[in-house]
Design a protein around this motif. Sequence first.
Motif, short mmCIF file in Angstrom:
data_model
loop_
_atom_site.label_atom_id
_atom_site.label_comp_id
_atom_site.label_asym_id
_atom_site.label_seq_id
_atom_site.Cartn_x
_atom_site.Cartn_y
_atom_site.Cartn_z
N GLU A 198 -44.98 -17.25 -44.56
CA GLU A 198 -45.11 -17.33 -46.01
C GLU A 198 -43.91 -16.64 -46.65
OE1 GLU A 198 -48.65 -16.06 -47.92
OE2 GLU A 198 -49.91 -17.59 -46.97
N ASN A 199 -43.50 -17.16 -47.82
CA ASN A 199 -42.36 -16.58 -48.51
C ASN A 199 -42.54 -16.72 -50.01
OD1 ASN A 199 -39.55 -15.67 -49.00
ND2 ASN A 199 -39.30 -16.19 -46.83
N ASP A 200 -42.10 -15.70 -50.73
CA ASP A 200 -42.14 -15.73 -52.19
C ASP A 200 -40.87 -16.33 -52.79
OD1 ASP A 200 -44.62 -14.53 -52.11
OD2 ASP A 200 -43.83 -12.50 -52.34
N VAL A 201 -39.88 -16.59 -51.93
CA VAL A 201 -38.62 -17.15 -52.39
C VAL A 201 -38.49 -18.57 -51.85
CG1 VAL A 201 -36.12 -16.87 -52.50
CG2 VAL A 201 -37.60 -14.84 -52.39
N ASP A 202 -38.43 -19.52 -52.75
CA ASP A 202 -38.38 -20.93 -52.35
C ASP A 202 -37.15 -21.20 -51.49
OD1 ASP A 202 -39.55 -23.47 -52.40
OD2 ASP A 202 -38.18 -24.15 -53.95
N GLY A 203 -37.35 -21.88 -50.36
CA GLY A 203 -36.26 -22.26 -49.49
C GLY A 203 -35.95 -21.27 -48.39
N LYS A 204 -36.56 -20.08 -48.42
CA LYS A 204 -36.20 -19.04 -47.46
C LYS A 204 -36.98 -19.12 -46.14
CE LYS A 204 -32.87 -16.75 -49.43
NZ LYS A 204 -31.55 -16.63 -48.78
N ASN A 205 -38.06 -19.87 -46.13
CA ASN A 205 -38.75 -20.05 -44.83
C ASN A 205 -37.81 -20.68 -43.81
OD1 ASN A 205 -41.17 -18.91 -45.46
ND2 ASN A 205 -42.39 -20.79 -45.33
N LYS A 206 -36.90 -21.52 -44.28
CA LYS A 206 -35.96 -22.18 -43.37
C LYS A 206 -35.10 -21.16 -42.65
CE LYS A 206 -32.56 -25.88 -43.03
NZ LYS A 206 -31.78 -26.93 -43.75
N ALA A 207 -34.66 -20.12 -43.38
CA ALA A 207 -33.84 -19.08 -42.75
C ALA A 207 -34.62 -18.35 -41.67
CB ALA A 207 -33.34 -18.10 -43.82
N VAL A 208 -35.90 -18.10 -41.94
CA VAL A 208 -36.76 -17.44 -40.94
C VAL A 208 -36.91 -18.33 -39.72
CG1 VAL A 208 -39.07 -16.55 -40.48
CG2 VAL A 208 -38.01 -16.13 -42.71
N LEU A 209 -37.21 -19.61 -39.96
CA LEU A 209 -37.45 -20.54 -38.85
C LEU A 209 -36.20 -20.77 -38.02
CD1 LEU A 209 -39.70 -23.19 -40.67
CD2 LEU A 209 -40.43 -21.39 -39.09
N ASP B 103 -40.86 -29.01 -30.47
CA ASP B 103 -40.63 -30.24 -31.25
C ASP B 103 -41.06 -30.08 -32.71
OD1 ASP B 103 -39.65 -31.39 -29.00
OD2 ASP B 103 -41.38 -32.71 -28.62
N GLN B 104 -42.24 -29.47 -32.93
CA GLN B 104 -42.73 -29.35 -34.32
C GLN B 104 -41.82 -28.46 -35.14
OE1 GLN B 104 -46.79 -27.98 -34.77
NE2 GLN B 104 -46.69 -28.11 -36.99
N LEU B 105 -41.30 -27.40 -34.54
CA LEU B 105 -40.39 -26.52 -35.26
C LEU B 105 -39.09 -27.25 -35.61
CD1 LEU B 105 -39.55 -23.83 -36.42
CD2 LEU B 105 -38.98 -23.03 -34.12
N ASN B 106 -38.57 -28.03 -34.67
CA ASN B 106 -37.37 -28.81 -34.95
C ASN B 106 -37.59 -29.78 -36.10
OD1 ASN B 106 -35.45 -27.85 -32.99
ND2 ASN B 106 -36.71 -28.80 -31.40
N LYS B 107 -38.78 -30.42 -36.13
CA LYS B 107 -39.09 -31.36 -37.22
C LYS B 107 -39.15 -30.64 -38.56
CE LYS B 107 -41.60 -34.75 -34.42
NZ LYS B 107 -42.92 -35.35 -34.12
N GLU B 108 -39.74 -29.43 -38.56
CA GLU B 108 -39.79 -28.65 -39.80
C GLU B 108 -38.39 -28.38 -40.33
OE1 GLU B 108 -42.08 -27.48 -41.85
OE2 GLU B 108 -43.86 -28.18 -40.78
N LEU B 109 -37.48 -28.01 -39.44
CA LEU B 109 -36.12 -27.69 -39.86
C LEU B 109 -35.34 -28.94 -40.29
CD1 LEU B 109 -35.31 -24.96 -37.19
CD2 LEU B 109 -35.51 -24.63 -39.65
N GLU B 110 -35.62 -30.05 -39.64
CA GLU B 110 -34.95 -31.30 -40.02
C GLU B 110 -35.45 -31.82 -41.36
OE1 GLU B 110 -35.78 -33.90 -36.80
OE2 GLU B 110 -34.50 -32.82 -35.36
N GLY B 111 -36.75 -31.56 -41.62
CA GLY B 111 -37.35 -32.06 -42.86
C GLY B 111 -36.93 -31.27 -44.07
#
Length: 503
Positions: free
Chosen positions: A468-479, A495-503
């Motif tokens: 969870e993140n309070d700053v939009d777009g920052k979950n990607k940096a964590v992932l 695979d699911q993590l890669n899809k999250e990052l690609e999406g």
Amino acid sequence: MTDLNQLQNGSDIRGIAITAEGYTANLEQQQVERIAKGIITWLKQEKGVTHTPITIAIGQDSRLSGESIKQWLIDAFMTEDIHVIDVGLSTTPAMFMATQFPEFNADCGIMITASHLPFYYNGIKLFTKDGGAEHEDIEFILEHAPETFEKTNVVGHVEEKEVLSAYSKDLVDKIIAQTQSDKPLEGFKIVLDAGNGAGGFFAEKVLETLGADTTGSQFLDPDGHFPNHIPNPDNKEAMASIKEAVLANHADLGVIFDTDVDRAAVVDKSGEVINRNNLIAVLATIVLNDYPGATIVTNSPTSSHLKTFIEGLNGKQVRYLCGYRNVINKGIELNSQGIDVPLSIETSGHAAFKENYFLDDGAYVVAKILMLLPKLKQQNLELSDLIADLKQPAETTEVRFKISGADYKLLGESIIDAMHDLVAETPGFIIDMDNEEGIRTTVFDHFGQGWFLLRMSLHEPLLVLQVENDVDGKNKAVLETLLSFFSRYDFLNTDQLNKELEG
């Protein structure tokens, strides 16, 4: 012969009851009859039931295999001095109440259900007068299920007697007593979505009895194919469906149950979805008004903002292990230590009140909210106003990693252990010590502001990551940072993590 131990699902029994979609049935007549004999042994040897006949109430939700499983149980019970009460269509909470209501006085309540799982699953939940079966009880039953037994003697007796009317009346009486009105819901339009499970009774027997207009209610008819949506208040599609019904019918409230009605969620008149952290916050507000300074037990993946919210109400939160029995038992344990815990609740919607036998009961959750509605109306407030101070995260992400190998639990725990080193060496990560499951990490600086939790799934070979993140777009940096860590392990499917990052 099926190894019955593989049918254990924590404190329940669960298996494939219908061969379908590549799954082979392993919960059929032979297994069910053996389980029935194991239940009898359990009641006699472990629960101390010495009188005869033993009374067992059996009910089922709308699943296609429910009637067959019930009949197989009854056939096995009839070979002993058992009085079976066949209650027909029922809910999990009602089957516990069959052990409490004097007109049933069952020594054991059996609910045939597999909650929200696909139609080909089914299972068995067990209750005695003391509460639900524990993990150890299921182990005992399966270990004491004989491979063969004599079926010729028929010495038992079957009685048909539905339980939902008695259960509904009990709820109605409690709501009337609390609101001091025979028709406290008069003037309210409340839409019910039963998801074609067992909860359709609630519209007529509770809501309409209390004066509510239920026009627009949907999927009330039992249908084990679940043709409309998954009956699960933790499911996005299901919640979108009830939200749409509330807005289309200009309703004051929407109510949704899972298949066997041990879980619930609601939607307010503006369409705000009140489940997961929001539902915990609403119920915490209710109980902390009645029990100032009390403690709320939750499972581990709750928002950090929820803790702030509960503490702002002068309450306390204990984050404990996932699994509804774990959360309930923690509440019971703390109460026995003198710590006031009126509510134990999981983000999935399993909620148990101390005042209600610590029974996870979705209909009782809704009853608590219904008790509040007339008061809110007098104050010109909406349900969502109660949680206006609960901060909502900008982003939430859940990723599941399948673990290959027979020793998946050891492999998963080894990854969690290694995660401690990653956190220690990564600026912007710090371990949150207020956690008892897996590893919870607070993220900050260039990772935004939020947290992630990595834990083992309770019953599957999976690692579960929630971010969870309070700053939009920052979950990607964590992932992105976590991807390089998870990619080290060839037994982990990313695979699911890669899809999250690609999406």
